[in-house]
Design a protein around this motif. Sequence first.
Motif, PDB file in Angstrom:
ATOM      1  N   SER A 155       4.890  -0.030  -5.264  1.00 13.35           N
ATOM      2  CA  SER A 155       6.116  -0.127  -3.271  1.00 13.35           C
ATOM      3  C   SER A 155       5.198  -2.011  -3.105  1.00 13.35           C
ATOM      4  N   GLY A 156       3.363  -1.318  -3.774  1.00  8.43           N
ATOM      5  CA  GLY A 156       2.867  -2.833  -2.927  1.00  8.43           C
ATOM      6  C   GLY A 156       2.179  -1.815  -2.224  1.00  8.43           C
ATOM      7  N   TRP A 157       1.627  -1.369  -2.217  1.00  8.67           N
ATOM      8  CA  TRP A 157      -0.085  -0.915  -1.212  1.00  8.67           C
ATOM      9  C   TRP A 157      -0.523  -1.205  -1.992  1.00  8.67           C
ATOM     10  N   MET A 245       4.114   7.412   1.725  1.00 11.12           N
ATOM     11  CA  MET A 245       3.412   7.009   1.349  1.00 11.12           C
ATOM     12  C   MET A 245       4.160   6.392  -0.052  1.00 11.12           C
TER      13      MET A 245
ATOM     14  N   TRP B 157       7.436   6.959   9.187  1.00 13.07           N
ATOM     15  CA  TRP B 157       7.113   6.333  10.021  1.00 13.07           C
ATOM     16  C   TRP B 157       7.549   6.221  11.405  1.00 13.07           C
ATOM     17  N   MET B 197       2.534   7.736  11.577  1.00 11.59           N
ATOM     18  CA  MET B 197       3.523   9.501  11.417  1.00 11.59           C
ATOM     19  C   MET B 197       3.865   9.826  12.485  1.00 11.59           C
ATOM     20  N   PRO B 238       7.756  -9.958  -2.362  1.00 17.28           N
ATOM     21  CA  PRO B 238       8.109  -8.708  -2.750  1.00 17.28           C
ATOM     22  C   PRO B 238       7.070  -7.340  -2.742  1.00 17.28           C
ATOM     23  N   GLN B 239       5.757  -7.615  -2.791  1.00 18.89           N
ATOM     24  CA  GLN B 239       4.545  -6.987  -2.493  1.00 18.89           C
ATOM     25  C   GLN B 239       3.847  -7.337  -1.297  1.00 18.89           C
ATOM     26  N   GLY B 240       4.726  -7.222  -0.458  1.00 19.00           N
ATOM     27  CA  GLY B 240       4.078  -7.778   1.351  1.00 19.00           C
ATOM     28  C   GLY B 240       5.177  -5.992   2.019  1.00 19.00           C
ATOM     29  N   ARG B 243       8.843  -4.445   2.164  1.00 17.26           N
ATOM     30  CA  ARG B 243       9.487  -3.926   1.105  1.00 17.26           C
ATOM     31  C   ARG B 243       8.278  -2.434   1.203  1.00 17.26           C
ATOM     32  N   VAL B 244       7.128  -2.987   1.175  1.00 14.80           N
ATOM     33  CA  VAL B 244       5.966  -1.394   1.053  1.00 14.80           C
ATOM     34  C   VAL B 244       7.234  -0.624   1.823  1.00 14.80           C
TER      35      VAL B 244
END
Lengths: 452, 452
Positions: A155-157, A245, B157, B197, B238-240, B243-244
């Motif tokens: 997902s991009g982590w 996550m 979150w 969280m 896209p991996q920012g 989208r995470v």
Amino acid sequence: MPSAVSMDGLTERLASFVTAARLRDLPEAVRAAGVRTLVNWMGVAVGAARHDAVYAACAAVAPFAGPGQATLLGRRERLDAINAAFINGIAGHVCDFDDTHPATLIHPSATVLPAALAAAEYRACSGELLLTGVILGVETACRAGLAIMPAAYESGWHMTGAAGVFGAAAAAGRILGLSSAQMTRALGFAAAQPTGMREALGSPGKAFNAGRAAAAGVQAAVLAAQDFQISPRMIEAPQGWARVMSAAPNLAAITDGLGTRFEILANTYKPYPCGLVLHPIMDAALAVRAQGPLPADDIANVRVKVHPLALELADRPAPTDSLTAKLSVQHAAAVTLVEGAGGAAQFASGALQDALVQAVRRRVVATADPGLARDQAEMTVELSDGRHITARIDHARGSQARPLSDDEIDAKFLTAAAEVLAPAPAAALLALCRKVETVLDAGALPRATMPG
Amino acid sequence: MPSAVSMDGLTERLASFVTAARLRDLPEAVRAAGVRTLVNWMGVAVGAARHDAVYAACAAVAPFAGPGQATLLGRRERLDAINAAFINGIAGHVCDFDDTHPATLIHPSATVLPAALAAAEYRACSGELLLTGVILGVETACRAGLAIMPAAYESGWHMTGAAGVFGAAAAAGRILGLSSAQMTRALGFAAAQPTGMREALGSPGKAFNAGRAAAAGVQAAVLAAQDFQISPRMIEAPQGWARVMSAAPNLAAITDGLGTRFEILANTYKPYPCGLVLHPIMDAALAVRAQGPLPADDIANVRVKVHPLALELADRPAPTDSLTAKLSVQHAAAVTLVEGAGGAAQFASGALQDALVQAVRRRVVATADPGLARDQAEMTVELSDGRHITARIDHARGSQARPLSDDEIDAKFLTAAAEVLAPAPAAALLALCRKVETVLDAGALPRATMPG
């Protein structure tokens, strides 16, 4: 996956392990891996002390920093322990030369070591406790990472900060002497702070993730030492870290075989200061060169086959600076072919701007081959006379199947540290790291990195 | 959703807006909402200065803190601006009495105000710039939140830290005078640090999220002011961040109508110091009491119908402390019926342990009614003689449809601040906040919170 019920108390069980495990009860191989991890990272971090990003970060936080409790590695400044962990975390990761846990893609030392060293210097603890904290921190980070792979990564982590923050909290918390209940809270505060996205790769923002997670770990430990409360179920609860996550976390990976299976045994150390996915390519380039003379002018084209992840992460035909060069399949192939080496100099601006390297770089054609493993690559160089030279690497140097020897790690340490330290103090620092288990004051290690 | 292509440059566009917008160009209603947001939060934060969690956090970070650049609200200590933002962020959120942006469930001030005040005092800027930073910070936080709702919230979150960190960075960055390029980086560092969280709800760990995100925002701004680089696409790539946080983010929510539509106009202020979902229940209890005498001994049972979220978040039949009481449908219904009030005292240990309140609490039966909106509730009290008293609330006090008046916010400020300040200094502080636009030195506001 085990039922959610069996995962009740997971954070508490992990905390209990981290506070109770004793160094002398750990297998000899685990302790040795801890020392290798320490030596490898210390050399890398010290060598990066004068990186632009380290200067910039120091300039940014120094006006806000507290008393000089901990050393900035390879520098003359000292900062409070939390800010020192931040800066050392940046230094240790910014050159892409630190260690890697292959199953999670976590760079374990990047968060664990700066946190452990800052806590150790702050508390003036023994080298034995420092090493204990490092080993348990690495274990905690990698197990947390396993629980959320591959979903979180995909997902991009950036896994180093996303899971590594637990390692920093565990190491700092152990070294600061937290009780099991306090450690549960420290892991809880860590859970609240997964750090960093993969979009930052290729910029110093990637190293920020490591530094920030390291500092967060130290702060988590000192908050937990006070009566600051947080849910004791921050990892495993339905609205806790793991499920945030990953939609389907593997929580059992955190506790299965805790104390008998050790992830630090899978830790790997890089022979080249660049993205791990480039390593088999560079090995292949060296293997091609080993087959005979290879004038760069004669190279017509270079075909490289790699694991798909290598191109996903590092398909950069024209890198513009050192950090992007360290994530460029094309540059790594070309510069290693042309210069026959893969050290820091090969990713510095001189090498980037070298006309011959640039010419070969343009002739590199890289393709993804799902049949290759991550530590494999194949290279075929076509010469202008039509001849082909091919090399295939089954396991890159430094991979789990072909680890660096202790001597190779020591040599890497000395080369890296030479950026900042003269040979004698560098050798003395290495000796201190190697005998960390018997050092009475662990603060002697960071203090020995200060340039004369 | 617009195509990904049209979202290129989103972080830069947002940064450009935040650095360029001028207070005098903003609609009068927006400026007024900014002042309401400031007044509401300052009273709440000052009133919480002596909360146990604030003491614990101070004790934890003080040994690591830098020079006294910024005031801890309602206290005599000063810390460096980053740690001050951390502590004030905890104070402002720990009593569950701050503001709420209903569409995102973000408590906007919780991260924005501590960051803005710390930056303002550090830089000694005008009240006009402080208010500018606050308004733009709230705007940034809420728009970021909109982009990842509802997926991020549903996954666990805590939106206040997960998106609010952008608000802190924007406010601090604007007040510290960042250029547009620097602000892009500040938002990038914020993107790397979504915090918190929902599992932490019900413990001071919830307030930690606000404090940590506030401090992260200030640090992001000072890092960005130096030449510390990070990708300029950290939000939209896209991996920012987006989208995470959400598989299908609505990136357009961040930039649509930027500068013409203002989320701060939707900000709401609580009349009761507890979870927002309890407010219509407490209104209903007061409305039941208004219909005639209601001896607690005569209450046979209390039926409450609420929006499903109220039970999802706050189905706690037997809360054990103030924080869990503030997330207890049963306690809120009972204590308001018995005591006819919904202030801090109704969530303190005295009220929790009151035998009459406990007896009524046990008789509360709460059911979720999907036909009710979040700010609606219905209560039917059955008396021992068989009579029924019913009240239905269409819009809770303090909701968007039934906002608190300025006078009500002022009264709330004075009541909250009275925990720490004598009436005269509390009134003087309120006057300063109300005229913030014309205050020459914004640092006068936090300094005026110091108890005599």
